[in-house]
Design an enzyme around this catalytic site. Sequence first.
Site, PDB file in Angstrom:
ATOM      1  N   LYS A  12     -26.124  32.663 -27.798  1.00  0.00           N
ATOM      2  CA  LYS A  12     -24.998  33.158 -26.996  1.00  0.00           C
ATOM      3  C   LYS A  12     -23.758  32.569 -27.656  1.00  0.00           C
ATOM      4  O   LYS A  12     -23.404  31.413 -27.396  1.00  0.00           O
ATOM      5  CB  LYS A  12     -25.111  32.722 -25.536  1.00  0.00           C
ATOM      6  CG  LYS A  12     -24.041  33.369 -24.650  1.00  0.00           C
ATOM      7  CD  LYS A  12     -24.263  33.089 -23.186  1.00  0.00           C
ATOM      8  CE  LYS A  12     -23.156  33.718 -22.328  1.00  0.00           C
ATOM      9  NZ  LYS A  12     -23.241  35.185 -22.262  1.00  0.00           N
TER      10      LYS A  12
ATOM     11  N   PRO B  99     -36.491  44.393 -12.633  1.00  0.00           N
ATOM     12  CA  PRO B  99     -36.342  44.414 -11.177  1.00  0.00           C
ATOM     13  C   PRO B  99     -35.638  43.156 -10.680  1.00  0.00           C
ATOM     14  O   PRO B  99     -35.489  42.167 -11.416  1.00  0.00           O
ATOM     15  CB  PRO B  99     -37.796  44.457 -10.688  1.00  0.00           C
ATOM     16  CG  PRO B  99     -38.555  43.733 -11.745  1.00  0.00           C
ATOM     17  CD  PRO B  99     -37.881  44.091 -13.042  1.00  0.00           C
ATOM     18  N   PHE B 100     -35.215  43.194  -9.435  1.00  0.00           N
ATOM     19  CA  PHE B 100     -34.643  42.005  -8.808  1.00  0.00           C
ATOM     20  C   PHE B 100     -35.694  40.893  -8.789  1.00  0.00           C
ATOM     21  O   PHE B 100     -36.845  41.120  -8.414  1.00  0.00           O
ATOM     22  CB  PHE B 100     -34.199  42.318  -7.373  1.00  0.00           C
ATOM     23  CG  PHE B 100     -33.706  41.110  -6.625  1.00  0.00           C
ATOM     24  CD1 PHE B 100     -32.424  40.640  -6.812  1.00  0.00           C
ATOM     25  CD2 PHE B 100     -34.547  40.444  -5.734  1.00  0.00           C
ATOM     26  CE1 PHE B 100     -31.971  39.527  -6.119  1.00  0.00           C
ATOM     27  CE2 PHE B 100     -34.107  39.332  -5.043  1.00  0.00           C
ATOM     28  CZ  PHE B 100     -32.817  38.866  -5.235  1.00  0.00           C
TER      29      PHE B 100
END
Length: 238
Positions: free
Chosen positions: A39, A208-209
């Site tokens: 990152k 998905p959550f």
Amino acid sequence: MAAKGYFITATDTGIGKTVVTAALLALLRQHGQNAGFIKPVETGVDTHCSSSANSDAKFLLECSGLDEPLEAICPLRLKTPAAPYQSAEIENMEIDPAALVAACRSLAARYHPLLVEGVGGLRVPITPHYHVIDLIEELGFPVILVAGFQLGTLNHTLLSLDALHARGIPVKGVMFSDRKQDGLTDVEALQPALVSHLSKTPVLGRIPFIEDLSTDSFTPHLLAHLEQMINLPALLDG
């Protein structure tokens, strides 16, 4: 750039880039890939007091188990929660894009594929004349564009894809990230198919959550579930 990798960007901030990066990293490594991540820029973190709960870089480092110093996988960390250029201005710093590119290339020489997680969306300024899309173009990695399930997704996703195509930047596909606990509405459930139809761009799947998300969330059980929802062969085949 010869080394293989993917640049993970999003239609906006807070869409779910980090969760997508963590999930793909775990799945690729489970399949025997020497996958790594970087990152290059993170804002909104105190370099003297941060944890996996408030730092995407630390979260990914703990999830992955990579034996890398934080400085290698996140060479630029700024305290002010804003676009990198604005954060640097407030903190009286000057950002050198060449140093970010060099950090990415250094890790790309050792990890295949390297997942590069961006900051915000494509036009987030790193310097006045160098935005996230410029970093993507310079690195030369195909893009995985993360989109959310919400009103405005079609517009934001199609505009982002247009910007990438205008630069001739290859797009591997769109990944949807579900950030809501209460499930999808009928309108939201149709958004991936509409994006694919309108843009002629593959949708790679959906994250998905994940309830109570933590660095321990990516268990074998969850990874097995994710593998059913993601077109992992498309990434394994390059």
